[in-house]
Design an enzyme around this catalytic site. Structure first.
Site, mmCIF file in Angstrom:
data_model
loop_
_atom_site.group_PDB
_atom_site.id
_atom_site.type_symbol
_atom_site.label_atom_id
_atom_site.label_comp_id
_atom_site.label_asym_id
_atom_site.label_seq_id
_atom_site.Cartn_x
_atom_site.Cartn_y
_atom_site.Cartn_z
ATOM 1 N N ASP A 254 0.935 -1.077 0.100
ATOM 2 C CA ASP A 254 -0.010 -0.169 -0.007
ATOM 3 C C ASP A 254 0.749 1.331 -0.062
ATOM 4 O OD1 ASP A 254 0.717 -0.149 2.644
ATOM 5 O OD2 ASP A 254 -1.058 0.313 3.562
ATOM 6 N N GLU A 255 2.066 1.145 -0.273
ATOM 7 C CA GLU A 255 2.846 2.247 -0.485
ATOM 8 C C GLU A 255 3.764 2.407 -1.766
ATOM 9 O OE1 GLU A 255 5.508 3.409 2.881
ATOM 10 O OE2 GLU A 255 4.033 2.902 4.231
#
Length: 160
Positions: free
Chosen positions: A115-116
């Site tokens: 998620d990054e």
């Protein structure tokens, strides 16, 4: 991405929006579809055993429930919170979708996990005119349009 796993689950179960929801249960905590079309969810207070919270909604965080916390401790803090099982296949699907959306407008992307990401904006035309603010807004809008999820964007001179 903002509260990524929890946000993906809220897309799947929009009736849980605004409620404290904890991600970290096993498959036995899968919601049950009832004959009337509604769902029965597991309450955190019903949990027994060992386990760790993967993430939680902002409403559960306000009650003191955070990632990495033992599920039994979380159950003492927020017994009425909804407990959902982890679904990494679904999270990977959304991860691929948000990253593809970003790569379509910013070709230099460094993956930093599910998620990054880091994005090198330095070669994009016009990005320096307003210190990247308009491009940051465009990124957020692009990710939301592609996935239905929100994200936070920080624009700095380097990734550190």
């Amino acid at each position: 991405m903002d509260a990524f796993y929890a946000s993906v689950e809220l897309l799947r179960y929009p009736d849980l929006r605004g409620q404290p929801v904890v991600i970290g249960g096993g498959q036995r905590h899968q919601p049950v579809l009832l004959t009337d079309g509604s769902r029965r969810y597991s309450a955190l207070r019903e949990y027994t055993g060992r386990g760790v919270i993967t993430t939680s909604t902002y409403e559960a965080r306000a009650l003191g429930v955070h990632s990495g916390m033992g599920v039994m401790k979380a159950a003492r803090l927020a017994p009425e919170a909804i407990l959902l099982p982890v679904d990494f296949e679904e999270y990977r699907k959304y991860s691929r979708a948000f990253k593809a959306a970003v790569r379509a407008i910013a070709p230099h992307v460094e993956d930093r996990g599910i998620d990054e990401i880091y994005i090198d904006l330095s070669a994009l035309p016009g990005v320096h005119a307003d210190a990247g603010r308009s491009f940051g807004g465009k990124l957020k809008d692009t990710v939301h349009a592609a996935t239905g999820l929100t994200c936070s964007v920080g624009i700095t001179p380097n990734k550190l």
